[in-house]
Design an enzyme around this catalytic site. Structure first.
Site, PDB file in Angstrom:
ATOM      1  N   CYS A   1      35.759  67.228  20.376  1.00  0.00           N
ATOM      2  CA  CYS A   1      36.691  66.236  19.983  1.00  0.00           C
ATOM      3  C   CYS A   1      37.462  66.191  21.172  1.00  0.00           C
ATOM      4  CB  CYS A   1      37.430  66.788  18.857  1.00  0.00           C
ATOM      5  SG  CYS A   1      38.596  68.154  18.990  1.00  0.00           S
TER       6      CYS A   1
ATOM      7  N   CYS B   1      39.162  69.055  22.940  1.00  0.00           N
ATOM      8  CA  CYS B   1      38.597  69.885  23.955  1.00  0.00           C
ATOM      9  C   CYS B   1      38.335  69.431  25.451  1.00  0.00           C
ATOM     10  CB  CYS B   1      37.145  69.939  23.591  1.00  0.00           C
ATOM     11  SG  CYS B   1      36.654  70.559  21.822  1.00  0.00           S
TER      12      CYS B   1
ATOM     13  N   ASP C   1      42.147  34.112  47.566  1.00  0.00           N
ATOM     14  CA  ASP C   1      41.679  33.545  49.023  1.00  0.00           C
ATOM     15  C   ASP C   1      40.891  32.705  49.101  1.00  0.00           C
ATOM     16  OD1 ASP C   1      41.399  33.946  51.802  1.00  0.00           O
ATOM     17  OD2 ASP C   1      39.253  34.917  51.301  1.00  0.00           O
TER      18      ASP C   1
ATOM     19  N   ASP D   1      37.255  38.400  49.457  1.00  0.00           N
ATOM     20  CA  ASP D   1      36.025  38.750  50.056  1.00  0.00           C
ATOM     21  C   ASP D   1      35.773  40.094  50.480  1.00  0.00           C
ATOM     22  OD1 ASP D   1      37.114  38.397  52.434  1.00  0.00           O
ATOM     23  OD2 ASP D   1      36.097  36.766  53.085  1.00  0.00           O
TER      24      ASP D   1
ATOM     25  N   ASP E   1      41.036  40.803  53.336  1.00  0.00           N
ATOM     26  CA  ASP E   1      41.779  40.803  52.455  1.00  0.00           C
ATOM     27  C   ASP E   1      42.353  42.248  51.857  1.00  0.00           C
ATOM     28  OD1 ASP E   1      42.407  38.068  52.295  1.00  0.00           O
ATOM     29  OD2 ASP E   1      40.426  37.852  51.284  1.00  0.00           O
TER      30      ASP E   1
END
Length: 740
Positions: free
Chosen positions: A14, A17, A429, A624, A628
């Site tokens: 679960c 754990c 951009d 791109d 950037d």
């Protein structure tokens, strides 16, 4: 130097754990970060090998009761093995429980009891079956509970081991107490059948849960199946098969019709059409010939080709996609981390609730009725297991990241799926994002001369140039099917133009100022040369006379306006570009963007992102991935229009593999649907616990009903997550659907 290792983990049952493993490993010196994926049954550990070794991490995990190894299995294969283990244990539990259930059914009220032979009611038979169930079938729960308690924590194993032990030893006490009073066993109410019900229901639930997780993992293994195990290459003058791991850069791979392209590379010879839908999300076929790039995993639907390998198997685009999708499972979103912390606290809290329930019933509400108090305490222990809570987020994240990868959208981490729905400002951009990123010929104007004549002469001058404008002119001539003559005595002036002799005439192509300085007689071009509409205008002269003008422009992508319209439904859209104002304004108007910031340097884009965030905005930068990078890193979520370069794969948080802006809007829609699904799962899980625990404590839930409800809650959460697979996977064009 930090190093990231992946480990296969066994024994987790679960979310408590996975949270315990994370806490334990994080305490080791030299470990910077650790995440454990419950669906994958894997841990990803970022460590400093100079301080801590992988074997020390494995040893620490084993110390707290879980298996670990540094050679992770394929997630789907591991899931199948885990599923078989749960199924075999479930079948054994059901067979051993059969006589216990049969005896229980004979006591049904209102004459509905099931007839059974006398030996079925033998308490000694029930004791024997319950003993095997408790200590053989239930041994993994005891082992898990022991290690959990030993490390000062609690998980589902503790709840199951504690509740079944209560039922077993209390029934054992009742049986031998009755024997001591009468000299032979008398009819007493035993709870051995409860043990069978608990173990059988829990194991059934875990088996069904692994089956459901297997369906979710199938979406991920679809990418892995695209990688071949053996590759046909041309070596020593003949074809030979080699293992994928032995592939080297520079090898020549041979791909026959109806086969998968085996490696990333460039076509050496042959012509074909390939299906690259795994990469782009589109079903359209792409023509490939000599010099064109192909990617491993594409499906070759045309002729035979030979491919010069440009990347090892581990560095291929497909391998990169698989790594990113797997990474998205390990890097947990904030909502999942909060749930893991709650799950880790819930188990000890529920043990306390069960103890309080026992005390209240045994000494206040039904003094002396210890059997009833035991039943109610068992019901609280069983019904409160946080399995459903722990599965609420990881299964949905797994499905979303796998399905989105098939759509051409790669989320680097699950937290970006969580972050995208909160975005309220999108910065786009221009070049390469809204536009195609390269100039193309838009118009030709001549002084009474056929356009094709002017284009042939211009292309002849530019044929050997590598300048983007030159390539655009040559490409335009090729599209028109023109035969381009050879040029002689060409002279190129950087930033000005080019001149030469074509078909016996002196041809010049370049800027208005350069042609004017070269003595070209004035023409209509002088009036237009001063206009600033963002287009590039090249003037063409023949023998000192102006004969035409070529207009070039970085063209808006066909889908950009539609994509911007979709993004505007999620937040404000702004264009940020380094281009001059005229070009930016023209592109923005065509795309439907009202806010434009032009002439921005990369550091100014970064400053803009930070200023918007300071105002309380949640900002997504879409670019791109080259110039950037700073803005993409600073934004709350950075989306990269993948150019096929390594820089693009590293720059952003979400990679749009086919470079289409519509994928950005689709990524937002997918993330919103995923977070809605997670909130539904969490809402159900909290509601289930809020209702069922008080009912069990009040004595309104039998332990048998409690364990069935516990298993059912996990299945409902997984089932709702699988519904997300149908919702997202069944769309042909999700970017046009209302997924938000």
């Amino acid at each position: 130097m930090m190093e990231t290792v992946r480990l296969q983990i066994t024994g987790m049952t679960c979310a408590a754990c996975s949270a315990r493993i994370e806490r334990t490993v994080a305490k080791l010196p030299g470990v910077a970060r650790v995440t454990v994926s419950l669906p994958y049954a894997q841990a990803q550990v970022e460590l400093d090998p100079r301080i801590v070794q992988t074997r020390q991490v494995i040893g620490r995990i084993r110390d707290i009761g879980y298996g670990a190894k540094d050679e992770p299995e394929d997630a789907a294969s591991f899931n199948r093995r885990e599923s078989r283990g749960y199924f075999s244990r479930f079948v054994l539990s059901a067979l051993l429980s059969l006589p216990l259930f049969w005896a229980m059914l004979t006591h049904l009220p209102y004459g509905w009891g099931v007839p059974a032979p006398d030996w079925i009611h033998s308490p000694w038979l029930q004791l024997a079956a319950a003993t095997v169930l408790q200590f053989y079938v239930g041994y993994p729960f005891y082992r898990g509970a022991y290690h959990a308690v030993k490390s000062g924590a609690a998980n589902m194993d503790v709840l199951v081991a504690l509740s079944t032990s209560l039922a077993y030893f209390y029934s054992h006490h009742l049986l031998f107490a009755s024997l001591g009073h009468s000299g032979h066993e008398s009819h007493v109410h035993l709870y051995f059948d409860t043990i069978g019900m608990i173990l059988t229901a829990v194991l059934l639930g875990k088996w069904l849960e692994t089956m459901a997780k297997g369906r979710a993992l199938a979406a991920m293994s679809g990418l892995q199946r695209l990688q071949p195990r053996m590759i046909r290459v041309w070596r020593g003058g003949e074809e030979t098969w080699i293992p994928l791991e032995e592939l080297r850069v520079g090898d020549t791979a041979v791909v026959l019709p109806k086969e998968r392209v085996s490696a990333d590379g460039v076509v050496l010879d042959g012509r074909t059409e390939v299906d690259e839908s795994f990469l782009t999300g589109e079903g359209r076929l792409a023509a490939r010939a000599k010099g064109d790039r192909v990617y491993g995993g594409s499906y070759n639907l045309g002729g035979s080709i030979r491919v010069r390998v440009t990347a090892k198997a581990a560095d291929s685009r497909l391998a990169g996609m698989i790594r990113l999708v797997e990474q998205a499972q390990h890097a947990k979103p904030a909502i999942q981390r909060r749930v893991d912390r709650i799950s880790a606290l819930l188990v000890p809290l529920m043990i306390g609730c069960a103890a309080a329930t026992y005390a209240l019933w045994a000494w206040r509400f039904a003094p002396g009725d210890y059997g009833q108090a035991t039943r109610y305490a068992m019901a609280v222990l069983l019904v409160s297991c946080p399995c459903a809570l722990g599965l609420a987020a990881p299964i949905s994240i797994l499905i979303a990241s796998a399905v989105s990868a098939r759509r051409g959208i790669l989320f680097k981490e699950g937290r970006f799926i969580e972050g995208l729905p909160r975005i309220d400002r999108f910065l786009l951009d221009k070049t390469g994002t809204l536009t195609e990123g390269k100039p193309s010929l838009q118009a030709i104007e001549t002084a009474g001369l056929p356009e094709n004549y002017a284009l042939r002469w211009a292309a002849a001058l530019e044929k050997k140039s590598e300048h983007p404008l030159a390539k655009a002119i040559v490409a335009a001539a090729g599209k028109r099917g023109l035969i381009v003559p050879e040029a002689a005595d060409t002279v190129e002036r950087i930033g000005q133009g080019v001149a030469g002799t074509v078909e016996g005439r002196r041809i010049a192509l370049g800027s208005a100022a350069w042609l004017r300085s070269a003595g070209v007689r004035p023409g209509p071009w002088e009036r237009r040369a001063e206009t600033a509409d963002g287009r590039t205008r090249l003037q063409l002269a023949r023998d000192g006379f102006w004969i035409g003008e070529l207009v070039l422009e970085d063209r808006l992508k066909p889908e950009s306006a539609r994509a911007v319209g979709r993004l505007r439904t999620y937040g404000d859209v702004m264009m940020v570009t380094g281009d001059e104002g005229g070009a930016a304004a023209r592109t923005a108007a065509a795309a439907g963007i009202g806010i434009v910031r032009a002439n921005l340097m990369p550091e100014q884009k970064l400053e803009l992102v930070r200023s918007l965030q300071a105002e309380g905005r949640k900002v997504a930068m879409i670019g791109d991935g080259v110039n950037d990078a700073a803005a993409l890193a600073a934004a709350d979520v950075g989306l990269v229009m993948d150019s096929g370069t390594d820089a693009a794969m590293q720059a952003g948080d979400v990679i749009l593999t086919d470079g289409r802006l519509t994928r950005a809007a689709e990524a937002v829609a997918l993330s919103r649907a995923t977070m809605r699904n997670i909130r539904q799962n969490l809402g159900f899980s909290f509601l289930y616990n809020a209702v069922s625990i008080p009912l069990a404590a009040a004595g309104l839930l039998d332990p048998k009903a409690a364990c069935l409800l516990m298993a059912l809650s996990s299945l409902l959460v997984v089932g709702n997550s699988l519904r997300l697979m149908g919702q997202l996977g069944g769309r042909k064009e999700p970017s046009d659907d209302a997924v938000s």
